[in-house]
Design an enzyme around this catalytic site. Structure first.
Site, mmCIF file in Angstrom:
data_model
loop_
_atom_site.group_PDB
_atom_site.id
_atom_site.type_symbol
_atom_site.label_atom_id
_atom_site.label_comp_id
_atom_site.label_asym_id
_atom_site.label_seq_id
_atom_site.Cartn_x
_atom_site.Cartn_y
_atom_site.Cartn_z
ATOM 1 N N HIS A 125 46.192 45.595 47.683
ATOM 2 C CA HIS A 125 45.696 46.459 46.594
ATOM 3 C C HIS A 125 45.381 45.637 45.360
ATOM 4 O O HIS A 125 46.146 45.675 44.399
ATOM 5 C CB HIS A 125 46.751 47.501 46.254
ATOM 6 C CG HIS A 125 46.232 48.674 45.494
ATOM 7 N ND1 HIS A 125 46.126 48.725 44.122
ATOM 8 C CD2 HIS A 125 45.776 49.867 45.920
ATOM 9 C CE1 HIS A 125 45.655 49.893 43.744
ATOM 10 N NE2 HIS A 125 45.439 50.600 44.818
ATOM 11 N N PHE A 126 44.407 45.011 45.199
ATOM 12 C CA PHE A 126 43.332 44.638 46.111
ATOM 13 C C PHE A 126 43.323 43.129 46.178
ATOM 14 O O PHE A 126 43.497 42.490 45.144
ATOM 15 C CB PHE A 126 42.000 45.172 45.596
ATOM 16 C CG PHE A 126 42.005 46.672 45.388
ATOM 17 C CD1 PHE A 126 41.873 47.531 46.471
ATOM 18 C CD2 PHE A 126 42.176 47.222 44.129
ATOM 19 C CE1 PHE A 126 41.859 48.909 46.289
ATOM 20 C CE2 PHE A 126 42.177 48.597 43.946
ATOM 21 C CZ PHE A 126 42.014 49.439 45.023
#
Length: 154
Positions: free
Chosen positions: A54-55
């Site tokens: 993420h991410f």
């Protein structure tokens, strides 16, 4: 009149919250006033497990985890309001509800989040709190959080 601050280090926090790695999201309590307010911090590092997905290219702390950390801060305030003693085994505060959650900017590795929570009311074991998460003095998230005191069988 005393200016003494009520603080909690990680050793003290572990006595109150049941959370452990990777879900313990409060590093230190800078100050609290039972029945009123609590100020805690979370140091966000690239080593957080959630950043793997993420991410990967642009790591951002998931908003739900900011809210979870805020809820953990409300749990600490609830425990300190109930009693200054360490809670008996099997007593927990569950995250019971959330209203008016707003996200204003992202939280990235290297940020230090300051959680400022205030008790609005408590009735029959249900606490209602208002919380803000701030980075560098800027509000990144705010919400009204409810938590419920429960005793569990161990």
């Amino acid at each position: 009149m005393s200016n003494q601050m009520n603080t909690m280090d990680i050793t003290e926090i572990l006595k109150y919250l049941p959370h452990r790695y990777p879900f313990l999201l409060i590093d230190r309590v800078l100050d609290y006033t039972p029945g009123e307010s609590l100020h805690a911090i979370k140091n966000v590092t690239i080593n957080e497990p959630f950043f793997q997905g993420h991410f990967p290219v642009q790591p951002v702390m998931p908003g739900v985890l900011i809210l979870e950390a805020m809820a953990q801060a409300t749990g600490l305030l609830a425990f300190k309001t109930m009693s200054d003693d360490v809670p008996p085994p099997g007593v927990l505060y569950y995250f019971a509800g959330i209203d008016n959650a707003r996200f204003r900017r992202v939280v990235e590795p290297g940020d230090q989040i300051h959680f400022e929570v205030k008790m609005i009311k408590e009735r029959r074991g249900i606490g209602v709190f208002y919380g803000e998460a701030k980075v560098d003095g800027e509000v990144v998230c705010s919400a009204e959080i409810m938590c419920a005191r429960r005793e569990i069988n161990q």
